[in-house]
Structures are given as structure tokens and as C-alpha cells.
Design an enzyme around this catalytic site. Structure first.
Site, PDB file in Angstrom:
ATOM      1  N   THR A  70      31.202  38.698 -28.206  1.00 32.59           N
ATOM      2  CA  THR A  70      30.296  39.474 -28.548  1.00 32.59           C
ATOM      3  C   THR A  70      31.043  40.842 -29.360  1.00 32.59           C
ATOM      4  O   THR A  70      30.614  41.493 -31.075  1.00 32.59           O
ATOM      5  CB  THR A  70      29.296  40.483 -28.123  1.00 32.59           C
ATOM      6  OG1 THR A  70      28.440  39.721 -27.311  1.00 32.59           O
ATOM      7  CG2 THR A  70      28.539  41.607 -28.665  1.00 32.59           C
ATOM      8  N   ASN A 149      25.364  27.625 -31.155  1.00 29.22           N
ATOM      9  CA  ASN A 149      25.276  27.897 -29.900  1.00 29.22           C
ATOM     10  C   ASN A 149      24.311  27.211 -29.374  1.00 29.22           C
ATOM     11  O   ASN A 149      24.179  26.720 -27.820  1.00 29.22           O
ATOM     12  CB  ASN A 149      25.756  29.169 -29.242  1.00 29.22           C
ATOM     13  CG  ASN A 149      24.906  29.970 -30.155  1.00 29.22           C
ATOM     14  OD1 ASN A 149      24.541  30.434 -31.014  1.00 29.22           O
ATOM     15  ND2 ASN A 149      23.818  30.758 -29.167  1.00 29.22           N
ATOM     16  N   GLN A 178      32.297  28.547 -30.028  1.00 29.38           N
ATOM     17  CA  GLN A 178      31.753  27.213 -29.704  1.00 29.38           C
ATOM     18  C   GLN A 178      32.378  26.171 -30.343  1.00 29.38           C
ATOM     19  O   GLN A 178      32.515  24.790 -29.451  1.00 29.38           O
ATOM     20  CB  GLN A 178      30.012  27.148 -30.072  1.00 29.38           C
ATOM     21  CG  GLN A 178      29.116  27.903 -29.430  1.00 29.38           C
ATOM     22  CD  GLN A 178      28.770  27.321 -27.676  1.00 29.38           C
ATOM     23  OE1 GLN A 178      29.217  26.830 -27.226  1.00 29.38           O
ATOM     24  NE2 GLN A 178      28.840  28.262 -27.394  1.00 29.38           N
ATOM     25  N   SER A 198      36.341  32.893 -27.675  1.00 30.94           N
ATOM     26  CA  SER A 198      36.187  33.481 -26.133  1.00 30.94           C
ATOM     27  C   SER A 198      36.114  32.657 -25.140  1.00 30.94           C
ATOM     28  O   SER A 198      36.317  31.774 -26.017  1.00 30.94           O
ATOM     29  CB  SER A 198      34.182  33.430 -25.913  1.00 30.94           C
ATOM     30  OG  SER A 198      34.706  34.169 -24.964  1.00 30.94           O
ATOM     31  N   HIS A 200      36.109  32.583 -21.849  1.00 34.26           N
ATOM     32  CA  HIS A 200      35.077  32.035 -21.505  1.00 34.26           C
ATOM     33  C   HIS A 200      34.020  30.892 -21.801  1.00 34.26           C
ATOM     34  O   HIS A 200      33.523  30.114 -20.380  1.00 34.26           O
ATOM     35  CB  HIS A 200      33.715  33.244 -20.176  1.00 34.26           C
ATOM     36  CG  HIS A 200      32.561  33.281 -20.900  1.00 34.26           C
ATOM     37  ND1 HIS A 200      31.614  32.531 -20.677  1.00 34.26           N
ATOM     38  CD2 HIS A 200      32.659  34.078 -21.839  1.00 34.26           C
ATOM     39  CE1 HIS A 200      30.288  33.288 -21.581  1.00 34.26           C
ATOM     40  NE2 HIS A 200      31.372  34.065 -22.942  1.00 34.26           N
ATOM     41  N   THR A 236      44.091  50.562 -23.736  1.00 38.43           N
ATOM     42  CA  THR A 236      45.187  49.738 -22.912  1.00 38.43           C
ATOM     43  C   THR A 236      45.363  48.608 -23.321  1.00 38.43           C
ATOM     44  O   THR A 236      44.012  47.923 -22.651  1.00 38.43           O
ATOM     45  CB  THR A 236      45.361  50.443 -21.501  1.00 38.43           C
ATOM     46  OG1 THR A 236      45.295  51.935 -21.550  1.00 38.43           O
ATOM     47  CG2 THR A 236      46.849  50.025 -20.675  1.00 38.43           C
ATOM     48  N   CYS A 320      22.613  34.526 -24.018  1.00 40.68           N
ATOM     49  CA  CYS A 320      21.918  35.914 -24.449  1.00 40.68           C
ATOM     50  C   CYS A 320      20.544  36.087 -24.279  1.00 40.68           C
ATOM     51  O   CYS A 320      20.083  37.056 -24.491  1.00 40.68           O
ATOM     52  CB  CYS A 320      22.743  36.004 -25.581  1.00 40.68           C
ATOM     53  SG  CYS A 320      24.421  35.601 -25.553  1.00 40.68           S
TER      54      CYS A 320
END
Length: 376
Positions: A70, A149, A178, A198, A200, A236, A320
Site C-alpha cells: 500500500t 489479486n 501478486q 510486498s 508478506h 530510521t 482488503c
């Protein structure tokens, strides 16, 4: 439980978690610090980024680390629009993008940008002719996802790139969340200027992702602070997340294009042919790890609950938006018949999926369809 919701998120690989823990324990210094421990952390960070660039064949490019898909999509849409606003105010995307792209585009419309949303056919595929028609000298950005997705449609990214580079000066961004780890993803071969990834989704950790850029591509920051990540993404940098992401990248390259995914998906399609009250939403040109099914006059939640009661975890749609009671924008864009729209489920495989699990899932599907045939 059999987990078949891998397009939503994947189980973290043990090697990824071990690398995250090890870096937290040994290389905890701030990579921006000037002391020796900081320089050591910075060197480790740069090596991790280079590993990611190598996987996507973009060795001389740049990696901007983010909190996930995102943020990467937001950074791409808003950052490129601001950077190249002097060239024009026109943006092109598609009607079936992830909400992080669509909502960023809708925000830009409120401040003077003009956005065209390419339509799709009943298989979720855009028209290259429509793309040609919409392109103009004022087009500064085109964003088209590689793999959808919800239904797995693979867009012709390389062909789109050729059209875009021939007919405009626009930056071409693709959401590859994806596709990475499931299909070959090469920035140079796809012809794009930037991709979103992404962690995950590729058996990495949540709250971790990246925007990968070709050399020379510029964009404006959308957050401000100490100027980390070449001034694009302040804050950071989490070295453990970067190392874990690089590890997930390398593992995903090994697992990409698994032939059994396609075999399992096609087997499920054949099973569905025996029933009248189910429609397969899975184009021939779809990614092999996703299959969407639509049940006639049955809500998707009913199917999800039935499968769960029989030990199989699936999803109604994109995670989502799966808690929304409204029909999702992707399903609406496909022009599905009204009595099928609310009955869409998604089954998505991952690298932990086995043939035995698919066999069990097929049996559950048959049991569910038998109930529907009998009127439940």
C-alpha cells in the site's frame, strides 16, 4: 486446517524469520549512524538491496524500502505525479487496480489531475487499443498491475510498455505484489520504470515492502523527516526487515513458476464443469496460483463458512475489502450476472500447498455444490 488464502498473505518462511531475528540480535545499529557499527549496518543494507535488484534483473536501479504494498503504491502514484507535474496532469490506470492505487488516483483528481481508468473485458483484461487511445502528450504516469489479486488476470505489461514508450513520455509503474514469486518479474524485460512488491505475499514478514526503480527515474517524497532512502522515504531504516525481505526475494525466485499450481487450478476448473450453479472466473491467461469461483444465488460468506467448517480456509475476495458487504470493484468491472456477483470466492495456492490438500478441497467443493443443487 488447510490454508488456501495465500493471495491475502503467506506463511513466513522459517529461513526468513531466522534472518530477521539474527540481524536484530547482531546488527541493531542505525544504518544512518557514522560510527563503525552504523557503517557495518549500512553495508549490510546495501547488500540486501542489491540482492533484490539482482532478482528482478535491475542491478543498476534503486530500492526504496517501505511498510508494504500500500505504501509503495501510494509513493509511486503520488510521488511520480508530483515529480512530473510540469510535463502534464494526465494519469492512466485500470478499473481493477488495488485500492491503494485507485484511492491515490482519486485523491489526485481532487487537486487537478485528470485520471482515465481503463475498462476490462469479462476476463479482467485491458484493451491495448484503449490504452493507445487514452495516451497523450500530457500523460505523465501509467499504472497497471501485473497480476490481479482477486481473479489472477495477467496484464500484457511488456506490450503496454512498448505502447507507452512509443506514444508518450509517461512513467510506467506496475503493481507486482501478486506476480513476484509466481511469474518471472524482470524490470528490464517487462519494460517498466518502477514496480511495487510486498514481503508478506512471498513468505516474508508483514509491514515490509519496496518500490523498485529503474536507474534515473525520479519521484517526490510523500513523507518528510531525516532524508533516509535518498530523501524519498524518511525514517530510521529497519535493517532486519530489509534483510528478511531480501531473503524472501531470493527464495521466491527459486519457487516461481511451479507447474503444479497450474495443474491444480485446471483440475478445479474441470470439477466445476459438472455443476450449473457455479461459474469459474479464471481466464486462460491468469496466474496459476489464483482461481475465483462464483456461486449462483449464494453469498460468498456462506461458502467460506462451509469450507472452514470442513477444514479449508479460503476468502471471499481481496482481504482488503472482504469485510465489506458491497460487491467489490473488480467483480463489478467484469460484468458478472447479478445472481452471481455476491457469491464469489477466491482460492489461492502457496508454496506450502500440497496435492493432498487440493484433493481434500475438491471433495469439500463437491459437497458444497451437491448441497446447492439440492437447494441447501
Amino acid at each position: 486446517m488447510i490454508y488456501l488464502d495465500n493471495s491475502s498473505t503467506t506463511q513466513p518462511d522459517q529461513a526468513v524469520m531466522e534472518s530477521f531475528i539474527a540481524v536484530n540480535e547482531k546488527y541493531y545499529a542505525n544504518p544512518a549512524s557514522l560510527h563503525c557499527m552504523g557503517r557495518e549496518a549500512e553495508n549490510f543494507l546495501e547488500r540486501s538491496k542489491q540482492q533484490m535488484l539482482t532478482v528482478v534483473e535491475n542491478e543498476d536501479g534503486e530500492v526504496i524500502l517501505t511498510s508494504g504494498g500500500t505504501e509503495s503504491n501510494n509513493l509511486a502514484i503520488l510521488g511520480f505525479a508530483q515529480e512530473y507535474a510540469s510535463r502534464g496532469n494526465h494519469i492512466i490506470t485500470t478499473s481493477i487496480e488495488h485500492p491503494s492505487v485507485l484511492n491515490a488516483c482519486r485523491h489526485l483528481e481532487t487537486i487537478g489531475f485528470v485520471v482515465d481508468y481503463l475498462s476490462v473485458d469479462d476476463s479482467g483484461l485491458i484493451s491495448l487499443e484503449e490504452l493507445k487511445t487514452k495516451l497523450s502528450q500530457d500523460t505523465i504516469l501509467v499504472s497497471i498491475m501485473h497480476v490481479n489479486n482477486e481473479i489472477g488476470t495477467i496484464q500484457p505489461i511488456r506490450e503496454c510498455a512498448q505502447i507507452i514508450k512509443t506514444g508518450s513520455r509517461a512513467i510506467f509503474h506496475s503493481d507486482c505484489v501478486q506476480s513476484l514469486g509466481k511469474l518471472p518479474v524482470s524490470i528490464n524485460q517487462l519494460g517498466v520504470d518502477a514496480i511495487t512488491v510486498s514481503s508478506h505475499k512471498i513468505n516474508g514478514l508483514k509491514n515490509s515492502g519496496a518500490l523498485l526503480l529503474k536507474k534515473g527515474v525520479k519521484l517526490q517524497p510523500i513523507n518528510f523527516g531525516g532524508g533516509q532512502e535518498n530523501g524519498i522515504r524518511s525514517g530510521t531504516v529497519s535493517l532486519p526487515h530489509a534483510v528478511a525481505l531480501a531473503k524472501a526475494f531470493r527464495l521466491s525466485a527459486v519457487d516461481s513458476e511451479r507447474s503444479d499450481f497450474r495443474i491444480w487450478r485446471d483440475h478445479l476448473k474441470v470439477v466445476c464443469q459438472d455443476y450449473e450453479n457455479i461459474q469459474v472466473i479464471c481466464p486462460d491467461h491468469a496466474a496459476p496460483h489464483i482461481i475465483a469461483l462464483a456461486f449462483k444465488s449464494i453469498k460468498g460468506e456462506v461458502a467460506v463458512n462451509f469450507f472452514q467448517e470442513h477444514g479449508v480456509i479460503i476468502s471471499t475476495s481481496s482481504a482488503c475489502s472482504s469485510k465489506s458487504k458491497n460487491v467489490g470493484h473488480v467483480i463489478e468491472a467484469l460484468g458478472l450476472k447479478d445472481n452471481f456477483k455476491s457469491g464469489v470466492i477466491r482460492i489461492s495456492f502457496g508454496n506450502t500447498t500440497t496435492k493432498e490438500q487440493i484433493d481434500k478441497t475438491v471433495n469439500v467443493l463437491k459437497s458444497f455444490m451437491d448441497l446447492i443443487e439440492k437447494g441447501m
